[in-house]
Design an enzyme around this catalytic site. Sequence first.
Site, PDB file in Angstrom:
ATOM      1  NE  ARG A 238     -10.151   6.279   6.329  1.00 53.11           N
ATOM      2  CZ  ARG A 238      -9.342   5.093   6.090  1.00 53.11           C
ATOM      3  NH1 ARG A 238      -8.582   4.820   7.158  1.00 53.11           N
ATOM      4  NH2 ARG A 238      -9.389   4.280   5.336  1.00 53.11           N
ATOM      5  CD  GLU A 267      -3.868   9.977   7.616  1.00 55.95           C
ATOM      6  OE1 GLU A 267      -3.760   9.121   6.506  1.00 55.95           O
ATOM      7  OE2 GLU A 267      -4.715   9.720   8.862  1.00 55.95           O
ATOM      8  CG  HIS A 285      -2.861   5.846   7.648  1.00 54.13           C
ATOM      9  ND1 HIS A 285      -3.916   6.590   7.244  1.00 54.13           N
ATOM     10  CD2 HIS A 285      -3.518   4.470   7.718  1.00 54.13           C
ATOM     11  CE1 HIS A 285      -4.906   5.798   6.888  1.00 54.13           C
ATOM     12  NE2 HIS A 285      -4.891   4.599   7.155  1.00 54.13           N
TER      13      HIS A 285
HETATM   14  C1  8YV Z   1      -4.270   1.870   3.951  1.00 54.91           C
HETATM   15  C2  8YV Z   1      -6.404   1.873   5.586  1.00 54.91           C
HETATM   16  O1  8YV Z   1      -3.094   1.639   4.169  1.00 54.91           O
HETATM   17  O2  8YV Z   1      -7.463   0.100   4.430  1.00 54.91           O
HETATM   18  C3  8YV Z   1      -7.646   1.513   4.883  1.00 54.91           C
HETATM   19  O3  8YV Z   1      -8.819   1.765   4.822  1.00 54.91           O
HETATM   20  O4  8YV Z   1      -6.704   2.893   6.035  1.00 54.91           O
HETATM   21  C4  8YV Z   1      -5.112   1.603   5.184  1.00 54.91           C
HETATM   22  O5  8YV Z   1      -5.237   0.244   5.356  1.00 54.91           O
HETATM   23  C5  8YV Z   1      -4.627   3.132   3.330  1.00 54.91           C
HETATM   24  O6  8YV Z   1      -5.918   3.404   3.090  1.00 54.91           O
HETATM   25  C6  8YV Z   1      -3.841   2.938   1.931  1.00 54.91           C
HETATM   26  O7  8YV Z   1      -4.809   2.674   0.953  1.00 54.91           O
END
Ligand code: 8YV
Length: 320
Positions: A238, A267, A285
Amino acid sequence: MKHRLIVSRQIAPDVAATIAAQYDCPYEGKEMTAEEVLAAAAAHKAEALMITSHVRWTGELIARIPDHVKILATCSVGTEHIDIPACKARGLPATNTPDVLTECTADLALMLMLNAFRRGHEYDAIMRAGWRRGYGLGEMMGLRMWGKTLGILGLGRIGRAVAQRARGFGMKILYAAPRRLPPELEQGATWYQDFRAMLPHCDVLSLHAPGGPATADIMNAETFALLPRGAVFVNAARGALVDETALIDALKSGQLYAAGLDVFKNEPEFDLRFAELPNVFLCPHMGSATVETRNAMGYRALDNIAAVLAGKPPIDPIWT
Ligand code: 8YV
């Protein structure tokens, strides 16, 4: 009668097809704000909301979710975008999608790492600019990744999957976590209770801890300075874990040799200063962005929804 569902963002086509067949869902594949989700939920008398981490579900928004909604299912392993106490307070089951994205996120962390050590961005840029001058043996050299010492913040599922891959690169593994793991999970990695004490020993540091108050800006001017000069930094966790100005300073000063980054504080409006640095490999991401994993995430969210709407306990509750 099909159950009524709202999906807040574009999802993988296979999952969308399953939803079209099995649910009553006015899915348009567009990115909705929380207000739009709430309005659609009310208009459609939705019984379930499938969300992602692109919107923060504050306590105030959670309180406004209509009573006919029986589950909030996020298509992510991360849950810091959801006010969990607020869900608990109103007894709203909330679920995430653990496990299914572990391997692809770990693959991407290794992609970031290799590209940082081996100047992936610069090599690609040279080729796309037409590469017409041969390089001397002393030019455009990267650093060897094989055999280096990798420090991992958080040896959870993704951290362990990264360690497994890194062992294939002959790397020594260190990890920082509040509690030591049992030997079968540690697999010979060296534990540091104190994250800061681990940093001076890391040729490369990779973050695999969740966001939240405990890890906010855990990488800052002080902690970057604790790394050996010329270390590599990887973040597929993150952006909230990193003071980005301190990271940019470390990349410019040579304190860091290079970085591989998949996540950013803001983001998609990431800090464009990163794009000017040659020694950063950047991804928008995409840790979980494979057909297999995005399908699995969608189906896992649907399994949770189906369970709750059938009166069963959720499979992946984020509060109990
Ligand atoms: C997702 C992520 O692409 O799962 C997570 O926490 O960061 C990623 O896999 C993103 O959160 C979309 O919901």
